[in-house]
Design an enzyme around this catalytic site. Structure first.
Site, PDB file in Angstrom:
ATOM      1  N   GLY A   7      -4.274  11.071  11.353  1.00 39.65           N
ATOM      2  CA  GLY A   7      -2.889  11.159  10.889  1.00 39.65           C
ATOM      3  C   GLY A   7      -2.808  10.897   9.398  1.00 39.65           C
ATOM      4  CG  LEU A   8      -5.276  12.332   6.963  1.00 42.23           C
ATOM      5  CD1 LEU A   8      -6.268  13.349   6.426  1.00 42.23           C
ATOM      6  CD2 LEU A   8      -5.619  10.929   6.482  1.00 42.23           C
ATOM      7  N   GLY A   9      -0.331  11.636   7.166  1.00 41.30           N
ATOM      8  CA  GLY A   9       0.973  11.717   6.527  1.00 41.30           C
ATOM      9  C   GLY A   9       0.972  10.826   5.293  1.00 41.30           C
ATOM     10  CG  MET A  11       2.168   4.340   6.332  1.00 37.24           C
ATOM     11  SD  MET A  11       3.370   3.654   7.489  1.00 37.24           S
ATOM     12  CE  MET A  11       2.813   1.962   7.590  1.00 37.24           C
ATOM     13  CG  ASN A  95       6.744   2.262  14.423  1.00 34.52           C
ATOM     14  OD1 ASN A  95       6.181   1.214  14.105  1.00 34.52           O
ATOM     15  ND2 ASN A  95       7.492   2.950  13.572  1.00 34.52           N
ATOM     16  N   GLY A 123       5.592   1.150   4.729  1.00 37.25           N
ATOM     17  CA  GLY A 123       6.028   2.491   4.373  1.00 37.25           C
ATOM     18  C   GLY A 123       5.253   3.089   3.223  1.00 37.25           C
ATOM     19  CE  LYS A 173       6.522  -1.845  11.722  1.00 40.21           C
ATOM     20  NZ  LYS A 173       7.305  -0.674  12.077  1.00 40.21           N
ATOM     21  CG  HIS A 176       9.330  -5.839  11.143  1.00 44.12           C
ATOM     22  ND1 HIS A 176       9.597  -4.518  10.827  1.00 44.12           N
ATOM     23  CD2 HIS A 176       8.985  -6.438   9.975  1.00 44.12           C
ATOM     24  CE1 HIS A 176       9.428  -4.327   9.526  1.00 44.12           C
ATOM     25  NE2 HIS A 176       9.053  -5.472   8.993  1.00 44.12           N
ATOM     26  CG  ASN A 177      10.699  -1.355  12.890  1.00 45.10           C
ATOM     27  OD1 ASN A 177      10.058  -2.075  12.130  1.00 45.10           O
ATOM     28  ND2 ASN A 177      10.412  -0.078  13.058  1.00 45.10           N
ATOM     29  CD  GLU A 180      13.333  -1.484   8.598  1.00 48.00           C
ATOM     30  OE1 GLU A 180      13.519  -0.333   9.048  1.00 48.00           O
ATOM     31  OE2 GLU A 180      12.218  -1.895   8.233  1.00 48.00           O
ATOM     32  CE1 TYR A 181      15.980   0.515  13.471  1.00 53.86           C
ATOM     33  CE2 TYR A 181      17.823   0.968  14.911  1.00 53.86           C
ATOM     34  CZ  TYR A 181      16.571   1.291  14.443  1.00 53.86           C
ATOM     35  OH  TYR A 181      15.912   2.387  14.934  1.00 53.86           O
TER      36      TYR A 181
END
Length: 301
Positions: A7-9, A11, A95, A123, A173, A176-177, A180-181
């Site tokens: 996965g080379l997006g 991030m 995720n 990110g 995580k 954590h998210n 964040e919301y």
């Protein structure tokens, strides 16, 4: 140390670059051949098949998956299982739902492989700032991978940790998210209130920078908000449509299952869903009810 990366997006590519700068060998695979070519051009090795990924890593191998949660993770694991050897480790750095992670851990370890879950935050800024890593899984593979985690984290001793058994990393995580919301919703509401107070002529960009220093509400999210307002003070050209990755939903579900009151996170999730409703039917229903019982004006489209 060597690491395979699937996965080379943006991030994933930045993670590879950070590891390379720390002296680690990275072999990366992505279905986008331009991404794999770019990885090779920057000093790592991009390959065009999972077979080549495995062949270019020494045993015991470690392969980090950065693909969307759900079926893509299961498909990737199924393909890797046919190529890896006993003692190799699969790391899910995406995720994923922690319940899926626990299931995958049981299935993978029964086949002689190791499985680690790593909630990854940071990110597109992770290359510069480092990544916050919340790691779950068995102790032995986590310790073996310590050099990788130390290189990706903000420092070898900060910003990462083995938080518990399989699923714990993705569970932390998830929460954590969810937090964040709530933080994002609070900032958005506060700036909206100030914008609405037109007689004062408040400069939201100026205020965001004032709050960055010394304020009790200073944070990295505020830093990013200030930078965004520098570039687009009126948010021109943007639609009020906010997606969600799914982790906010999972957090709310867990809170309900655990009998924990989480109104801020829940409401922030609801607001995201509401942002996607064009000509909101719920609000139109409320308007017509107010008109029916109180004779209030109903605004026509």
């Amino acid at each position: 140390m060597e690491l395979g990366l699937i996965g080379l997006g943006k991030m994933g590519f930045n993670m590879a670059e950070r590891l390379k700068l720390a002296g680690h060998k990275v072999v990366g695979f992505d279905f986008n051949k331009e991404a794999t070519a770019k990885l090779t051009q920057t000093g790592s090795l991009g390959v065009n098949s999972l077979e080549d990924l495995v062949k270019n890593l020494s045993a015991p191998r470690a392969i980090w998956i950065m693909v969307p949660s759900g079926d893509p993770v299961d498909q990737t694991i199924a393909k890797l299982e046919a190529l890896l050897e006993k003692g190799d480790t699969i790391i899910d750095g995406g995720n994923s739902n922690y319940k899926d992670t626990q299931r995958r851990h049981a299935e993978v370890t029964n086949k002689g492989l190791e499985y680690v879950d790593c909630g990854t935050s940071g990110g597109v800024w992770g290359l510069k700032e480092g990544y916050s890593l919340m790691i779950g899984g068995d102790k032995a593979p986590v310790e073996r991978l310590r050099p990788i985690f130390e290189a990706l984290a903000p420092s070898p001793t900060e910003g990462w940790g083995h938080v518990g058994p399989s699923g714990a990393g993705h569970f932390v995580k998830m929460v954590h998210n969810g937090i964040e919301y709530g933080l994002m919703q609070a900032y958005a509401e506060g700036f909206s209130i100030m914008k609405a107070k037109e007689p004062l002529g408040l400069d939201l960009t100026q205020i965001s920078h004032i709050w960055q220093k010394g304020s009790v509400v200073r944070s990295w999210l505020l830093d990013l908000t200030a930078a965004a307002l520098d570039n687009n003070p009126t948010l021109a050209g943007l639609e009020a449509w906010v997606p969600d990755s799914g982790e906010g939903r999972w957090t709310v579900t867990e809170a309900i299952d655990l009998n924990i009151s989480a109104p801020v996170i829940t409401e922030s999730l609801i607001r995201r869903l509401r942002s996607r409703e064009e000509n909101n039917f719920t609000d139109r229903m409320i308007s017509i009810m107010r008109g029916a019982f109180g004779g209030h004006d109903v605004k026509k489209a």
